[in-house]
Design an enzyme around this catalytic site. Structure first.
Site, PDB file in Angstrom:
ATOM      1  CB  CYS A 128      -0.931   0.010   1.205  1.00  0.00           C
ATOM      2  SG  CYS A 128      -1.924  -1.480   1.334  1.00  0.00           S
ATOM      3  CG  HIS A 268      -3.399   3.147   2.271  1.00  0.00           C
ATOM      4  ND1 HIS A 268      -4.036   2.735   1.130  1.00  0.00           N
ATOM      5  CD2 HIS A 268      -3.300   2.045   3.066  1.00  0.00           C
ATOM      6  CE1 HIS A 268      -4.318   1.450   1.222  1.00  0.00           C
ATOM      7  NE2 HIS A 268      -3.881   1.006   2.388  1.00  0.00           N
ATOM      8  CG  ASN A 298      -6.984  -1.118   1.495  1.00  0.00           C
ATOM      9  OD1 ASN A 298      -6.213  -0.991   0.544  1.00  0.00           O
ATOM     10  ND2 ASN A 298      -6.566  -1.187   2.741  1.00  0.00           N
TER      11      ASN A 298
HETATM   12  N1  ACO Z   1     -18.699  -9.455   8.996  1.00  0.00           N
HETATM   13  C1  ACO Z   1     -19.137  -9.829  10.208  1.00  0.00           C
HETATM   14  N2  ACO Z   1     -18.309 -10.218  11.184  1.00  0.00           N
HETATM   15  C2  ACO Z   1     -17.000 -10.249  10.927  1.00  0.00           C
HETATM   16  C3  ACO Z   1     -16.474  -9.868   9.680  1.00  0.00           C
HETATM   17  C4  ACO Z   1     -17.375  -9.467   8.677  1.00  0.00           C
HETATM   18  N3  ACO Z   1     -16.992  -9.081   7.469  1.00  0.00           N
HETATM   19  N4  ACO Z   1     -15.126  -9.986   9.726  1.00  0.00           N
HETATM   20  C5  ACO Z   1     -14.812 -10.401  10.945  1.00  0.00           C
HETATM   21  N5  ACO Z   1     -15.944 -10.584  11.683  1.00  0.00           N
HETATM   22  C6  ACO Z   1     -16.083 -11.042  13.042  1.00  0.00           C
HETATM   23  C7  ACO Z   1     -14.929 -11.904  13.498  1.00  0.00           C
HETATM   24  O1  ACO Z   1     -15.081 -13.242  13.058  1.00  0.00           O
HETATM   25  C8  ACO Z   1     -15.047 -11.779  14.983  1.00  0.00           C
HETATM   26  O2  ACO Z   1     -16.051 -12.648  15.426  1.00  0.00           O
HETATM   27  P1  ACO Z   1     -15.887 -13.445  16.833  1.00  0.00           P
HETATM   28  O3  ACO Z   1     -15.803 -12.361  17.858  1.00  0.00           O
HETATM   29  O4  ACO Z   1     -17.116 -14.246  16.868  1.00  0.00           O
HETATM   30  O5  ACO Z   1     -14.618 -14.224  16.683  1.00  0.00           O
HETATM   31  C9  ACO Z   1     -15.560 -10.359  15.190  1.00  0.00           C
HETATM   32  O6  ACO Z   1     -16.095  -9.939  13.929  1.00  0.00           O
HETATM   33  C10 ACO Z   1     -14.471  -9.419  15.595  1.00  0.00           C
HETATM   34  O7  ACO Z   1     -13.349  -9.687  14.759  1.00  0.00           O
HETATM   35  P2  ACO Z   1     -12.091  -8.760  14.771  1.00  0.00           P
HETATM   36  O8  ACO Z   1     -11.142  -9.187  13.704  1.00  0.00           O
HETATM   37  O9  ACO Z   1     -11.583  -8.674  16.178  1.00  0.00           O
HETATM   38  O10 ACO Z   1     -12.837  -7.435  14.367  1.00  0.00           O
HETATM   39  P3  ACO Z   1     -12.293  -6.009  14.391  1.00  0.00           P
HETATM   40  O11 ACO Z   1     -13.144  -5.152  15.221  1.00  0.00           O
HETATM   41  O12 ACO Z   1     -10.817  -5.981  14.629  1.00  0.00           O
HETATM   42  O13 ACO Z   1     -12.564  -5.599  12.884  1.00  0.00           O
HETATM   43  C11 ACO Z   1     -11.294  -5.398  10.868  1.00  0.00           C
HETATM   44  C12 ACO Z   1     -11.983  -6.334  11.823  1.00  0.00           C
HETATM   45  C13 ACO Z   1     -12.342  -4.486  10.229  1.00  0.00           C
HETATM   46  C14 ACO Z   1     -10.596  -6.195   9.789  1.00  0.00           C
HETATM   47  C15 ACO Z   1     -10.299  -4.576  11.704  1.00  0.00           C
HETATM   48  O14 ACO Z   1      -9.434  -5.404  12.433  1.00  0.00           O
HETATM   49  C16 ACO Z   1      -9.518  -3.655  10.871  1.00  0.00           C
HETATM   50  O15 ACO Z   1     -10.020  -2.686  10.371  1.00  0.00           O
HETATM   51  N6  ACO Z   1      -8.217  -3.923  10.712  1.00  0.00           N
HETATM   52  C17 ACO Z   1      -7.378  -3.231   9.817  1.00  0.00           C
HETATM   53  C18 ACO Z   1      -7.334  -4.052   8.609  1.00  0.00           C
HETATM   54  C19 ACO Z   1      -7.300  -3.253   7.373  1.00  0.00           C
HETATM   55  O16 ACO Z   1      -7.854  -2.190   7.259  1.00  0.00           O
HETATM   56  N7  ACO Z   1      -6.624  -3.813   6.418  1.00  0.00           N
HETATM   57  C20 ACO Z   1      -6.516  -3.189   5.174  1.00  0.00           C
HETATM   58  C21 ACO Z   1      -5.400  -3.749   4.453  1.00  0.00           C
HETATM   59  S1  ACO Z   1      -3.913  -3.398   5.193  1.00  0.00           S
HETATM   60  C22 ACO Z   1      -3.390  -1.985   4.654  1.00  0.00           C
HETATM   61  O17 ACO Z   1      -3.913  -1.444   3.740  1.00  0.00           O
HETATM   62  C23 ACO Z   1      -2.257  -1.394   5.404  1.00  0.00           C
END
Ligand code: ACO
Length: 341
Positions: A128, A268, A298
């Site tokens: 990214c 980004h 993204n």
């Molecule tokens: N829909 C519904 N539930 C979901 C989804 C979804 N799409 N994805 C994950 N969950 C669930 C998980 O299974 C978990 O369930 P559980 O508690 O029963 O195990 C629950 O939601 C919480 O999961 P987490 O991974 O802890 O959720 P979090 O609040 O951290 O949100 C997310 C997940 C959105 C991916 C977050 O961690 C995030 O934004 N991380 C940054 C990742 C990112 O933006 N990456 C982009 C690419 S990297 C880059 O560009 C640098």
């Protein structure tokens, strides 16, 4: 935690030439993948996706539509915007993690498509952060007088490596391209490059990677069966890294300048929650931060040039004001570019 490698490197004074951006271009595929469609594919909901990421839809390349095609379209628009023909491009840099091939470089394919056989070039694999790293590379070649015109393209066809059975990643990524033409400030007349930084930290491939298909784990029936040719991400680890790095980059880049000099931060488009949380920590009001993740998701290396293009189209790049682009991604990698529009 502050990372010591986030050190802005201002343009050195002396015989170096000043560099500017002469043109911007973009391309997004027609096909929109909405949250409602993803609700039908995996166990998720529009509400969850919007609340956790800010994404409402993303663009998906047509079957057979290549990264090099998307990159070429953005490149041609940027060249037209600059009033420069493809024959004037000295160097073509392509930032991508989803090129047409592992090799040859997608830069070669784009140069062929736009009709720039005279150009040199290579791909930049900084995930990214790739466009920001490419912009810095372009600026150095022009500042030293080595080249007159450098075309930097950021393009991703992430739909090809996203597992549409994995709700943790399939809601986040989209396809698209953006491009910028760098040349001397004298010729560009706008978008002066004031400096940038780039950093990286290895040993953290587990945070975000494509586990198989490289030489560590070449493609086999087993790797395909284990779905290792799709993106794997530790969301929480990335979240913490992205917020901290965003804050550090913006604070250090803008430290030498007065508050009233900032026009816009173009980050980004990682995730709206990350952007909002980092902006709050920097004391940046959201009207000084550009966001278009709601419509594209993204798009990794394409995200910054696509956002820059749309920010200009929306009249949000104010002449004379600073534009600070920050990016962070797999590697881990990060960097910024500071411009005066
Ligand atoms: N829909 C519904 N539930 C979901 C989804 C979804 N799409 N994805 C994950 N969950 C669930 C998980 O299974 C978990 O369930 P559980 O508690 O029963 O195990 C629950 O939601 C919480 O999961 P987490 O991974 O802890 O959720 P979090 O609040 O951290 O949100 C997310 C997940 C959105 C991916 C977050 O961690 C995030 O934004 N991380 C940054 C990742 C990112 O933006 N990456 C982009 C690419 S990297 C880059 O560009 C640098």
């Amino acid at each position: 935690m502050t990372d010591p490698s986030i050190t802005p490197r201002p343009r050195p004074a002396g015989a170096l030439r000043r560099v500017g951006i002469a043109g911007l271009g973009h391309y997004v595929p027609e096909r929109r993948l909405t949250n409602a469609e993803l609700e039908r594919a995996v166990d998720t909901s529009d509400e969850w996706i919007v609340q956790r990421t800010g994404i409402r839809e993303r663009r998906i390349a047509a079957p057979g539509e290549l990264a090099s095609e998307m990159g070429a379209r953005a490149a041609l628009e940027a060249l037209a915007d600059a009033g420069i023909g493809a024959g004037a491009v000295d160097l073509l840099l392509c930032a991508t993690v989803t090129g047409d091939y592992i090799f040859p470089a997608t830069a070669c394919e784009i140069a062929h498509r736009i009709g720039a056989p005279q150009a040199g070039g290579f791909d930049i694999g900084a995930a990214c952060s790739g466009f920001v790293v490419g912009a810095q590379t372009a600026a150095q070649f022009i500042a030293t007088g080595a080249y007159e015109t450098v075309l930097v393209v950021g393009v991703e066809k992430l739909s090809a490596i996203v597992d549409y059975m994995d709700r943790g990643t399939c809601v986040i990524f989209g396809d698209g391209a953006g491009a910028a033409v760098f040349t001397t400030l004298e010729r560009a007349g706008r978008g002066e490059y004031l400096g940038g930084s780039s950093g990286m930290r290895g040993g953290e491939a587990d945070a975000l990677s494509l586990p198989a298909g490289g030489t560590k784990s070449p493609a086999t029936f087993d790797t395909v069966e284990r779905r290792e040719h799709f993106v794997r991400m530790q969301g929480r680890q990335i979240y913490r890294f992205a917020v901290t790095t965003f804050v550090d980059l913006v604070e250090k880049a803008l430290a030498p300048y007065g508050d009233d000099e900032l026009g816009l931060v173009v980050p980004h488009q990682v995730n709206l929650r990350i952007i909002e949380s980092a902006a709050e920590q920097c004391g940046l009001p959201m009207d000084r931060v550009f966001v278009n993740i709601d419509r594209y998701g993204n798009t990794s290396a394409a995200s910054v040039p696509l956002a820059l293009y749309e920010a200009r189209a929306a009249g949000r790049l104010v002449p004379g004001k600073l534009v600070c682009c920050v990016a962070f991604g797999a590697g881990l990698t990060w960097g910024h570019v500071l411009l005066r529009w």
